[in-house]
Write a protein that holds these residues in place. Sequence first.
Motif, PDB file in Angstrom:
ATOM      1  N   PHE A 118      -7.643  19.433  -7.632  1.00  0.00           N
ATOM      2  CA  PHE A 118      -6.723  19.607  -8.748  1.00  0.00           C
ATOM      3  C   PHE A 118      -5.621  20.614  -8.460  1.00  0.00           C
ATOM      4  O   PHE A 118      -4.658  20.707  -9.209  1.00  0.00           O
ATOM      5  N   THR A 119      -5.718  21.359  -7.351  1.00  0.00           N
ATOM      6  CA  THR A 119      -4.648  22.282  -6.968  1.00  0.00           C
ATOM      7  C   THR A 119      -3.692  21.649  -5.962  1.00  0.00           C
ATOM      8  O   THR A 119      -2.733  22.294  -5.549  1.00  0.00           O
ATOM      9  N   CYS A 120      -3.922  20.410  -5.605  1.00  0.00           N
ATOM     10  CA  CYS A 120      -3.146  19.747  -4.550  1.00  0.00           C
ATOM     11  C   CYS A 120      -1.802  19.236  -5.079  1.00  0.00           C
ATOM     12  O   CYS A 120      -1.720  18.712  -6.199  1.00  0.00           O
ATOM     13  N   ASN A 121      -0.784  19.322  -4.226  1.00  0.00           N
ATOM     14  CA  ASN A 121       0.548  18.866  -4.624  1.00  0.00           C
ATOM     15  C   ASN A 121       0.710  17.342  -4.602  1.00  0.00           C
ATOM     16  O   ASN A 121       1.724  16.831  -5.069  1.00  0.00           O
ATOM     17  N   ILE A 122      -0.261  16.614  -4.067  1.00  0.00           N
ATOM     18  CA  ILE A 122      -0.168  15.141  -4.087  1.00  0.00           C
ATOM     19  C   ILE A 122      -1.359  14.518  -4.824  1.00  0.00           C
ATOM     20  O   ILE A 122      -1.693  13.356  -4.599  1.00  0.00           O
ATOM     21  N   LEU A 123      -1.964  15.253  -5.726  1.00  0.00           N
ATOM     22  CA  LEU A 123      -3.137  14.749  -6.451  1.00  0.00           C
ATOM     23  C   LEU A 123      -2.869  13.400  -7.111  1.00  0.00           C
ATOM     24  O   LEU A 123      -3.648  12.469  -6.971  1.00  0.00           O
ATOM     25  N   VAL A 124      -1.782  13.286  -7.826  1.00  0.00           N
ATOM     26  CA  VAL A 124      -1.497  12.044  -8.558  1.00  0.00           C
ATOM     27  C   VAL A 124      -1.313  10.879  -7.594  1.00  0.00           C
ATOM     28  O   VAL A 124      -1.872   9.802  -7.792  1.00  0.00           O
ATOM     29  N   GLU A 125      -0.537  11.098  -6.525  1.00  0.00           N
ATOM     30  CA  GLU A 125      -0.343  10.050  -5.511  1.00  0.00           C
ATOM     31  C   GLU A 125      -1.669   9.644  -4.879  1.00  0.00           C
ATOM     32  O   GLU A 125      -1.947   8.462  -4.679  1.00  0.00           O
ATOM     33  N   CYS A 126      -2.463  10.633  -4.517  1.00  0.00           N
ATOM     34  CA  CYS A 126      -3.736  10.397  -3.851  1.00  0.00           C
ATOM     35  C   CYS A 126      -4.681   9.618  -4.769  1.00  0.00           C
ATOM     36  O   CYS A 126      -5.331   8.663  -4.349  1.00  0.00           O
ATOM     37  N   ASN A 127      -4.731  10.027  -6.025  1.00  0.00           N
ATOM     38  CA  ASN A 127      -5.596   9.365  -6.997  1.00  0.00           C
ATOM     39  C   ASN A 127      -5.162   7.919  -7.206  1.00  0.00           C
ATOM     40  O   ASN A 127      -5.986   7.002  -7.208  1.00  0.00           O
ATOM     41  N   ASP A 128      -3.875   7.698  -7.371  1.00  0.00           N
ATOM     42  CA  ASP A 128      -3.350   6.351  -7.586  1.00  0.00           C
ATOM     43  C   ASP A 128      -3.672   5.456  -6.394  1.00  0.00           C
ATOM     44  O   ASP A 128      -4.120   4.324  -6.540  1.00  0.00           O
ATOM     45  N   TYR A 129      -3.435   5.983  -5.191  1.00  0.00           N
ATOM     46  CA  TYR A 129      -3.748   5.238  -3.971  1.00  0.00           C
ATOM     47  C   TYR A 129      -5.239   4.900  -3.911  1.00  0.00           C
ATOM     48  O   TYR A 129      -5.629   3.761  -3.639  1.00  0.00           O
ATOM     49  N   ALA A 130      -6.073   5.898  -4.169  1.00  0.00           N
ATOM     50  CA  ALA A 130      -7.520   5.714  -4.050  1.00  0.00           C
ATOM     51  C   ALA A 130      -8.050   4.682  -5.032  1.00  0.00           C
ATOM     52  O   ALA A 130      -8.904   3.870  -4.684  1.00  0.00           O
ATOM     53  N   THR A 171       0.844  -1.183   0.000  1.00  0.00           N
ATOM     54  CA  THR A 171       0.000   0.000   0.000  1.00  0.00           C
ATOM     55  C   THR A 171       0.881   1.235   0.000  1.00  0.00           C
ATOM     56  O   THR A 171       1.663   1.442   0.921  1.00  0.00           O
ATOM     57  N   ASN A 172       0.775   2.030  -1.044  1.00  0.00           N
ATOM     58  CA  ASN A 172       1.535   3.270  -1.143  1.00  0.00           C
ATOM     59  C   ASN A 172       0.631   4.431  -0.779  1.00  0.00           C
ATOM     60  O   ASN A 172       0.050   5.086  -1.631  1.00  0.00           O
ATOM     61  N   TYR A 173       0.507   4.666   0.514  1.00  0.00           N
ATOM     62  CA  TYR A 173      -0.338   5.754   0.999  1.00  0.00           C
ATOM     63  C   TYR A 173       0.245   7.081   0.543  1.00  0.00           C
ATOM     64  O   TYR A 173       1.464   7.246   0.534  1.00  0.00           O
ATOM     65  N   PRO A 174      -0.599   8.025   0.147  1.00  0.00           N
ATOM     66  CA  PRO A 174      -0.089   9.318  -0.313  1.00  0.00           C
ATOM     67  C   PRO A 174       0.807   9.983   0.739  1.00  0.00           C
ATOM     68  O   PRO A 174       0.614   9.807   1.937  1.00  0.00           O
ATOM     69  N   ASN A 175       1.777  10.738   0.276  1.00  0.00           N
ATOM     70  CA  ASN A 175       2.716  11.435   1.150  1.00  0.00           C
ATOM     71  C   ASN A 175       2.038  12.642   1.784  1.00  0.00           C
ATOM     72  O   ASN A 175       2.373  13.782   1.524  1.00  0.00           O
ATOM     73  N   TYR A 176       1.079  12.370   2.626  1.00  0.00           N
ATOM     74  CA  TYR A 176       0.257  13.389   3.270  1.00  0.00           C
ATOM     75  C   TYR A 176       1.009  13.924   4.485  1.00  0.00           C
ATOM     76  O   TYR A 176       1.342  13.193   5.394  1.00  0.00           O
ATOM     77  N   ASP A 177       1.280  15.225   4.483  1.00  0.00           N
ATOM     78  CA  ASP A 177       2.033  15.807   5.595  1.00  0.00           C
ATOM     79  C   ASP A 177       1.262  16.890   6.344  1.00  0.00           C
ATOM     80  O   ASP A 177       1.806  17.577   7.192  1.00  0.00           O
ATOM     81  N   GLY A 178      -0.013  17.052   6.014  1.00  0.00           N
ATOM     82  CA  GLY A 178      -0.841  18.027   6.710  1.00  0.00           C
ATOM     83  C   GLY A 178      -0.842  19.411   6.090  1.00  0.00           C
ATOM     84  O   GLY A 178      -1.562  20.289   6.543  1.00  0.00           O
ATOM     85  N   THR A 179      -0.040  19.606   5.051  1.00  0.00           N
ATOM     86  CA  THR A 179      -0.021  20.912   4.386  1.00  0.00           C
ATOM     87  C   THR A 179      -0.977  20.962   3.191  1.00  0.00           C
ATOM     88  O   THR A 179      -1.160  22.012   2.602  1.00  0.00           O
TER      89      THR A 179
END
Length: 99
Positions: free
Chosen positions: A44-56, A4-12
């Motif tokens: 679509f303005t998020c810096n981890i959109l691609v990671e988040c989408n792939d994970y989801a 599982t490659n959880y998005p690199n979510y850092d709270g920002t």
Amino acid sequence: MSKTNYPNYDGTQNCARMGVDVFYQDYDNTTSMQEIADLKEFCFTCNILVECNDYAIKHEKYGFWGGTTPNERRTIRSKRKILLDLPETRIKTNGNQYS
């Protein structure tokens, strides 16, 4: 079983400033098209959109993730023949799990 490659979510990320209720509504049945469009624009303005989408696509059955509704992710999984990798699907040894 895949890793599982959880998005690199850092709270920002933008979503960190919103309550989770916004992301866990009944998007496929009761949320208006405008509300979904607004969330997509927000994501679509998020810096981890691609990671988040792939994970989801691979791991999330519910909620609005990576600019997609649950139904949109089901469609993507089905078209790409991606199995949803949840704990309950990992123990299945045969059959398809695209939901």
